[in-house]
Enzyme design. Structure first.
Site, short mmCIF file in Angstrom:
data_model
loop_
_atom_site.label_atom_id
_atom_site.label_comp_id
_atom_site.label_asym_id
_atom_site.label_seq_id
_atom_site.Cartn_x
_atom_site.Cartn_y
_atom_site.Cartn_z
N SER A 1 15.20 1.36 12.66
CA SER A 1 15.92 1.70 13.89
C SER A 1 15.94 3.20 14.04
O SER A 1 16.05 3.91 13.03
CB SER A 1 17.36 1.21 13.85
OG SER A 1 17.39 -0.18 13.98
N CYS B 1 16.08 11.00 32.57
CA CYS B 1 16.65 11.54 33.81
C CYS B 1 15.68 12.60 34.32
O CYS B 1 14.92 13.17 33.54
CB CYS B 1 17.98 12.25 33.56
SG CYS B 1 19.13 11.22 32.68
N GLN C 1 -0.10 -1.31 -5.16
CA GLN C 1 1.14 -0.90 -4.50
C GLN C 1 0.86 0.23 -3.52
O GLN C 1 -0.21 0.83 -3.55
CB GLN C 1 2.16 -0.44 -5.54
CG GLN C 1 1.64 0.70 -6.42
CD GLN C 1 2.17 0.67 -7.84
OE1 GLN C 1 3.18 0.05 -8.11
NE2 GLN C 1 1.50 1.36 -8.74
N ASP D 1 -4.90 -1.94 -17.52
CA ASP D 1 -3.72 -2.80 -17.53
C ASP D 1 -3.05 -2.75 -18.91
O ASP D 1 -3.62 -3.23 -19.91
CB ASP D 1 -4.19 -4.23 -17.19
CG ASP D 1 -3.02 -5.20 -17.11
OD1 ASP D 1 -1.92 -4.84 -17.56
OD2 ASP D 1 -3.21 -6.31 -16.59
N ASP E 1 9.92 -1.21 -11.51
CA ASP E 1 10.85 -2.34 -11.51
C ASP E 1 10.09 -3.68 -11.57
O ASP E 1 8.90 -3.73 -11.24
CB ASP E 1 11.71 -2.25 -10.25
CG ASP E 1 12.38 -0.90 -10.18
OD1 ASP E 1 13.37 -0.70 -10.89
OD2 ASP E 1 11.88 -0.02 -9.44
N1 SPD Z 1 13.83 1.98 -9.97
C1 SPD Z 1 13.14 2.94 -10.77
C2 SPD Z 1 12.69 2.42 -12.06
C3 SPD Z 1 12.06 3.45 -12.93
C4 SPD Z 1 10.61 3.45 -12.88
N2 SPD Z 1 9.94 4.39 -13.72
C5 SPD Z 1 9.94 5.70 -13.25
C6 SPD Z 1 8.76 6.46 -13.69
C7 SPD Z 1 9.09 7.80 -14.14
N3 SPD Z 1 8.13 8.30 -15.03
#
Ligand code: SPD
Length: 428
Positions: free
Chosen positions: A56, A84, A173, A279, A301
């Site tokens: 928004s 306007c 990502q 990986d 995360d």
């Molecule tokens: N929500 C953030 C979780 C942390 C992730 N790692 C951060 C990388 C820093 N080197």
């Protein structure tokens, strides 16, 4: 003579690009440009990204305002172009249609403040004129664009300039570097804050030094993740470390940080570092048993590519790859923001390393939601981390290296926990 005070075009943009509809900085840029293209004078803009998605925002112009609300999941934007004077808001309409990739649209044009319905008050407006003359609009328009790291119920927002310095969708990502006002440049993966110039030291000092000062003869360190380079930088401050292997899955993260966060990505050329773009989960499946003094899991995360970094199999492989008195330190999430992941990780580590061998270190990061974050340990041997045997050595190191978070007092209390956290991870 005009028959109304203002003109209002109510627009429905449909079948738009959903990624654009969720991109707060792109939308802010497009809305400001839409106003400017139509000859408006932009005064300021306020844009927010909402949970779980949607943007928004309003652009205030001398000639009134442009507003937008988006629903990315429907590829839909509701836009109001209120003007306007002589401004032709259809120019703004055309610009936005193009930018949003709207495949269909509708628009309703209304006169606002019809002079047949309203009456001009007959009062002395001299003082109002005076006030108006005193009011100075800023020379440049002010932007109010916010980046929000959130779940369904809570969030942390940082105001940023609106400029995106790096923006690449990698196979894993979306990798972005944004510039926040308070914390400087920031690495964001998808919509999560990873690190910022101004508070990165909280995280990187605490992920490394408590463990390394407990392993004075450590030589061989493995870092899983850590693509910004901050953890490697801190580990390599320790002269006893002979070799660091870092396995980061996403080469774009490394690239972004090398270009925009060079003080964090400072040691990528250190000859003691072997950097693999690979990986980390697979790497550990094939790692030589008993080979690392310290394994650091500096992952993001538990969504996307980092999900596997929270599994029993992964930590079982870490356990096997550690030397007999080795230590594991893992990014442990927050007991306030994502309690479930925090508790589950601790249970996993308790199961693999032992009930008393999975302590937690809490620390403070202002740019992560709730500010309270953790590193979770797995201690394979009998090392007691929070026993400070080398106070002078720590003090000397802290002062020589110019550390700004870690010190001998923090070390002594590495595993101090508030009662509610103790209760969360109480051994069953
Ligand atoms: N929500 C953030 C979780 C942390 C992730 N790692 C951060 C990388 C820093 N080197």
């Amino acid at each position: 003579m005009s028959t109304a005070l203002g003109n209002h075009i109510l627009v429905e943009f449909m079948n738009c690009d959903p990624h654009i509809m969720n991109d707060v900085s792109a939308i802010e840029r497009d809305m400001v440009a839409a106003a400017q293209k139509a000859g408006a004078t932009v005064i300021n803009s306020t844009f927010h990204h909402f949970s779980p998605y949607g943007v928004s925002g309003v652009v205030v112009i001398q000639e009134s305002h442009l507003a937008i609300h988006t629903w990315p999941e429907y590829g839909y934007a509701a836009v109001d172009l209120f003007t306007c004077g002589e401004m032709n808001a259809w120019i703004s309409f055309d610009h936005l249609k193009e930018c949003f990739g709207a495949k269909s649209y509708s628009a309703l044009e209304l006169k606002r403040g019809s002079v047949n319905l309203i009456q001009r008050n007959d009062f002395d407006i001299t003082s109002m004129r005076q006030k108006a003359a005193e009011w100075k609009n800023p020379d440049f328009y002010t932007r109010n664009v916010w980046f929000t790291d959130k779940d369904e119920e809570q969030a942390l927002s940082l105001r940023f300039t609106g400029d995106v310095l790096f923006d690449v969708q990698s196979p894993f990502q979306r990798v972005r570097i944004l510039e926040s006002y308070k914390y400087g440049k920031m690495l964001a993966l998808d919509d999560m804050v990873m690190t910022t110039e101004k508070d990165e030291f909280h995280y990187h000092e605490m992920i490394s030094h408590p463990a390394l000062f407990s392993l004075p003869s450590a030589k061989n360190v493995l870092i899983i993740g850590g693509g910004d380079g901050g953890t490697a930088r801190e580990v390599l401050r320790h002269k006893n470390i002979e070799h660091v292997t870092m396995v980061e899955i996403d080469g774009e993260v490394i690239e972004a940080c090398k270009i925009h966060l060079p003080k964090i990505a400072a040691e990528f050329d250190n000859p003691k570092l072997t950097l693999l773009v690979d990986d980390g989960i697979e790497f550990l499946k094939n790692a030589t048993p008993n080979s690392y003094d310290l394994i650091i899991v500096d992952g993001s995360d538990p969504v996307g590519p980092a999900e596997g970094l929270f599994s029993v199999e992964f930590y079982t492989n870490c356990y096997a790859a550690l030397k007999n008195d080795g230590i594991l330190v893992a990014q442990g999430e927050s007991p306030k923001f994502n309690e479930k992941a925090f508790v589950e990780l601790n249970q996993t580590l308790q199961t693999i390393f032992g009930l008393d061998k999975a302590p937690i270190s809490l620390f403070f990061v202002p740019t992560y939601p709730t500010g309270m974050w953790s590193f979770q340990y797995g201690i394979k041997g009998d090392i007691t981390i929070n026993e400070v045997k080398n106070k002078n050595e720590i003090q000397e190191f802290v002062s020589k290296e110019g550390l700004r978070y870690y010190n001998e007092d923090i070390h002594a209390n590495t595993f101090a926990l508030p009662n509610f956290v103790k209760e969360l991870v109480r051994k069953k």
